[in-house]
Scaffold this motif. Sequence first.
Motif, PDB file in Angstrom:
ATOM      1  N   SER A   1     -35.080  55.049  -7.615  1.00 29.46           N
ATOM      2  CA  SER A   1     -35.338  55.501  -6.240  1.00 29.46           C
ATOM      3  C   SER A   1     -36.437  54.697  -5.546  1.00 29.46           C
ATOM      4  CB  SER A   1     -35.687  56.992  -6.223  1.00 29.46           C
ATOM      5  OG  SER A   1     -36.847  57.232  -6.992  1.00 29.46           O
ATOM      6  N   GLU A   2     -37.327  54.065  -6.305  1.00 27.99           N
ATOM      7  CA  GLU A   2     -38.404  53.263  -5.709  1.00 27.99           C
ATOM      8  C   GLU A   2     -37.870  52.047  -4.948  1.00 27.99           C
ATOM      9  OE1 GLU A   2     -39.852  50.766  -9.566  1.00 27.99           O
ATOM     10  OE2 GLU A   2     -39.331  52.878  -9.760  1.00 27.99           O
ATOM     11  N   TYR A   3     -36.624  51.663  -5.226  1.00 29.97           N
ATOM     12  CA  TYR A   3     -36.027  50.497  -4.566  1.00 29.97           C
ATOM     13  C   TYR A   3     -35.265  50.857  -3.287  1.00 29.97           C
ATOM     14  CZ  TYR A   3     -37.092  48.639  -9.145  1.00 29.97           C
ATOM     15  OH  TYR A   3     -37.742  48.277 -10.302  1.00 29.97           O
ATOM     16  N   LEU A   4     -35.207  52.148  -2.983  1.00 31.06           N
ATOM     17  CA  LEU A   4     -34.510  52.611  -1.783  1.00 31.06           C
ATOM     18  C   LEU A   4     -35.467  52.670  -0.603  1.00 31.06           C
ATOM     19  CD1 LEU A   4     -32.480  55.568  -3.342  1.00 31.06           C
ATOM     20  CD2 LEU A   4     -31.688  53.241  -2.902  1.00 31.06           C
ATOM     21  N   ASN A   5     -34.936  52.457   0.586  1.00 30.11           N
ATOM     22  CA  ASN A   5     -35.730  52.611   1.802  1.00 30.11           C
ATOM     23  C   ASN A   5     -35.989  54.093   2.049  1.00 30.11           C
ATOM     24  OD1 ASN A   5     -35.734  49.831   2.320  1.00 30.11           O
ATOM     25  ND2 ASN A   5     -33.820  49.943   3.468  1.00 30.11           N
ATOM     26  N   PRO A   6     -37.035  54.440   2.798  1.00 30.24           N
ATOM     27  CA  PRO A   6     -37.316  55.850   3.087  1.00 30.24           C
ATOM     28  C   PRO A   6     -36.095  56.538   3.712  1.00 30.24           C
ATOM     29  CG  PRO A   6     -39.137  54.473   3.803  1.00 30.24           C
ATOM     30  CD  PRO A   6     -38.027  53.545   3.397  1.00 30.24           C
ATOM     31  N   GLY A   7     -35.730  57.688   3.154  1.00 27.66           N
ATOM     32  CA  GLY A   7     -34.602  58.466   3.659  1.00 27.66           C
ATOM     33  C   GLY A   7     -33.238  57.975   3.191  1.00 27.66           C
ATOM     34  N   GLU A   8     -33.197  56.873   2.472  1.00 25.80           N
ATOM     35  CA  GLU A   8     -31.933  56.290   2.018  1.00 25.80           C
ATOM     36  C   GLU A   8     -31.507  56.927   0.687  1.00 25.80           C
ATOM     37  OE1 GLU A   8     -30.534  51.756   2.204  1.00 25.80           O
ATOM     38  OE2 GLU A   8     -32.133  52.078   0.739  1.00 25.80           O
ATOM     39  N   VAL A   9     -30.203  57.134   0.527  1.00 24.00           N
ATOM     40  CA  VAL A   9     -29.661  57.634  -0.724  1.00 24.00           C
ATOM     41  C   VAL A   9     -28.505  56.736  -1.157  1.00 24.00           C
ATOM     42  CG1 VAL A   9     -30.305  60.042  -0.317  1.00 24.00           C
ATOM     43  CG2 VAL A   9     -28.065  59.230   0.404  1.00 24.00           C
ATOM     44  N   VAL A  10     -28.184  56.803  -2.431  1.00 27.65           N
ATOM     45  CA  VAL A  10     -27.024  56.090  -2.949  1.00 27.65           C
ATOM     46  C   VAL A  10     -25.843  57.046  -2.888  1.00 27.65           C
ATOM     47  CG1 VAL A  10     -25.993  54.994  -4.985  1.00 27.65           C
ATOM     48  CG2 VAL A  10     -28.384  54.581  -4.417  1.00 27.65           C
TER      49      VAL A  10
ATOM     50  N   ALA B   1     -24.598  40.248 -14.231  1.00 31.42           N
ATOM     51  CA  ALA B   1     -23.579  41.107 -14.827  1.00 31.42           C
ATOM     52  C   ALA B   1     -23.952  41.224 -16.293  1.00 31.42           C
ATOM     53  CB  ALA B   1     -22.189  40.511 -14.664  1.00 31.42           C
ATOM     54  N   PRO B   2     -24.046  42.382 -16.840  1.00 33.24           N
ATOM     55  CA  PRO B   2     -23.726  43.655 -16.230  1.00 33.24           C
ATOM     56  C   PRO B   2     -24.754  44.070 -15.179  1.00 33.24           C
ATOM     57  CG  PRO B   2     -24.635  44.002 -18.425  1.00 33.24           C
ATOM     58  CD  PRO B   2     -24.497  42.520 -18.239  1.00 33.24           C
ATOM     59  N   ALA B   3     -24.297  44.959 -14.302  1.00 33.26           N
ATOM     60  CA  ALA B   3     -25.155  45.468 -13.232  1.00 33.26           C
ATOM     61  C   ALA B   3     -24.624  46.817 -12.761  1.00 33.26           C
ATOM     62  CB  ALA B   3     -25.179  44.484 -12.067  1.00 33.26           C
ATOM     63  N   LEU B   4     -25.495  47.583 -12.157  1.00 32.61           N
ATOM     64  CA  LEU B   4     -25.083  48.802 -11.460  1.00 32.61           C
ATOM     65  C   LEU B   4     -25.022  48.457  -9.981  1.00 32.61           C
ATOM     66  CD1 LEU B   4     -27.354  51.525 -13.108  1.00 32.61           C
ATOM     67  CD2 LEU B   4     -24.888  51.314 -13.329  1.00 32.61           C
ATOM     68  N   LEU B   5     -23.884  48.706  -9.345  1.00 33.99           N
ATOM     69  CA  LEU B   5     -23.745  48.477  -7.911  1.00 33.99           C
ATOM     70  C   LEU B   5     -23.722  49.829  -7.220  1.00 33.99           C
ATOM     71  CD1 LEU B   5     -20.867  45.811  -7.863  1.00 33.99           C
ATOM     72  CD2 LEU B   5     -23.309  45.435  -8.092  1.00 33.99           C
ATOM     73  N   GLY B   6     -24.536  49.976  -6.198  1.00 35.79           N
ATOM     74  CA  GLY B   6     -24.584  51.229  -5.459  1.00 35.79           C
ATOM     75  C   GLY B   6     -24.463  51.003  -3.968  1.00 35.79           C
ATOM     76  N   VAL B   7     -23.661  51.832  -3.305  1.00 34.57           N
ATOM     77  CA  VAL B   7     -23.537  51.776  -1.844  1.00 34.57           C
ATOM     78  C   VAL B   7     -24.510  52.797  -1.273  1.00 34.57           C
ATOM     79  CG1 VAL B   7     -22.017  52.101   0.144  1.00 34.57           C
ATOM     80  CG2 VAL B   7     -21.089  51.183  -1.965  1.00 34.57           C
ATOM     81  N   THR B   8     -25.381  52.338  -0.371  1.00 33.82           N
ATOM     82  CA  THR B   8     -26.385  53.236   0.205  1.00 33.82           C
ATOM     83  C   THR B   8     -25.860  53.927   1.453  1.00 33.82           C
ATOM     84  OG1 THR B   8     -27.372  51.624   1.712  1.00 33.82           O
ATOM     85  CG2 THR B   8     -28.209  51.656  -0.565  1.00 33.82           C
ATOM     86  N   SER B   9     -26.597  54.932   1.876  1.00 36.51           N
ATOM     87  CA  SER B   9     -26.240  55.661   3.086  1.00 36.51           C
ATOM     88  C   SER B   9     -26.310  54.769   4.317  1.00 36.51           C
ATOM     89  CB  SER B   9     -27.157  56.880   3.254  1.00 36.51           C
ATOM     90  OG  SER B   9     -28.523  56.489   3.150  1.00 36.51           O
TER      91      SER B   9
END
Length: 160
Positions: A13-22, A73-81
């Motif tokens: 979560s520290e890598y997300l922008n404020p208010g952003e979710v995966v 690779a390997p990696a976790l890919l996440g789409v943010t809000s």
Amino acid sequence: MSKLVKKIMKSGSEYLNPGEVVEEAILAQPPGRVMAQGVGGLAGVAIHSKIKKNREAKGGSDVTDGIASELPAPALLGVTSGGDVLVFTQGAMSGKVTGLARRIERGEAAGFEAKKAKLIGKFSLRFTDGSVYHCDIPMSVGMKDFSEALQRHGIFGEMD
């Protein structure tokens, strides 16, 4: 919420922008690795090496440098809000997020192709610089939801 999304939200979560979710996430493996792991041992390593050599010999029209070459690779890919795709590295044993390899902004992704399968799904993410990131998705886990999340944010592609 999938287990991968929970894992990212908990340890990354520290890598997300404020208010952003995966919204959705997938585990991306290098092409051929899932099959090699399934076979196991030295035979698996030999098969993975042979697959890699065959791919290199065939060449192809995909650009190999650019954004795609920066992604692990390997990696976790996440789409943010916000519609960005986050590429996370993870610990080999714990599976916890260990870092953010790259934030792919919405405008950098040109499209995708997803081929769902029972054992090994194939996923490709195309970028505006012409490069393509290819990966395998074990048992296609989360691929449909991940693809739909990309489409919600204007990153369109094909899903078989």
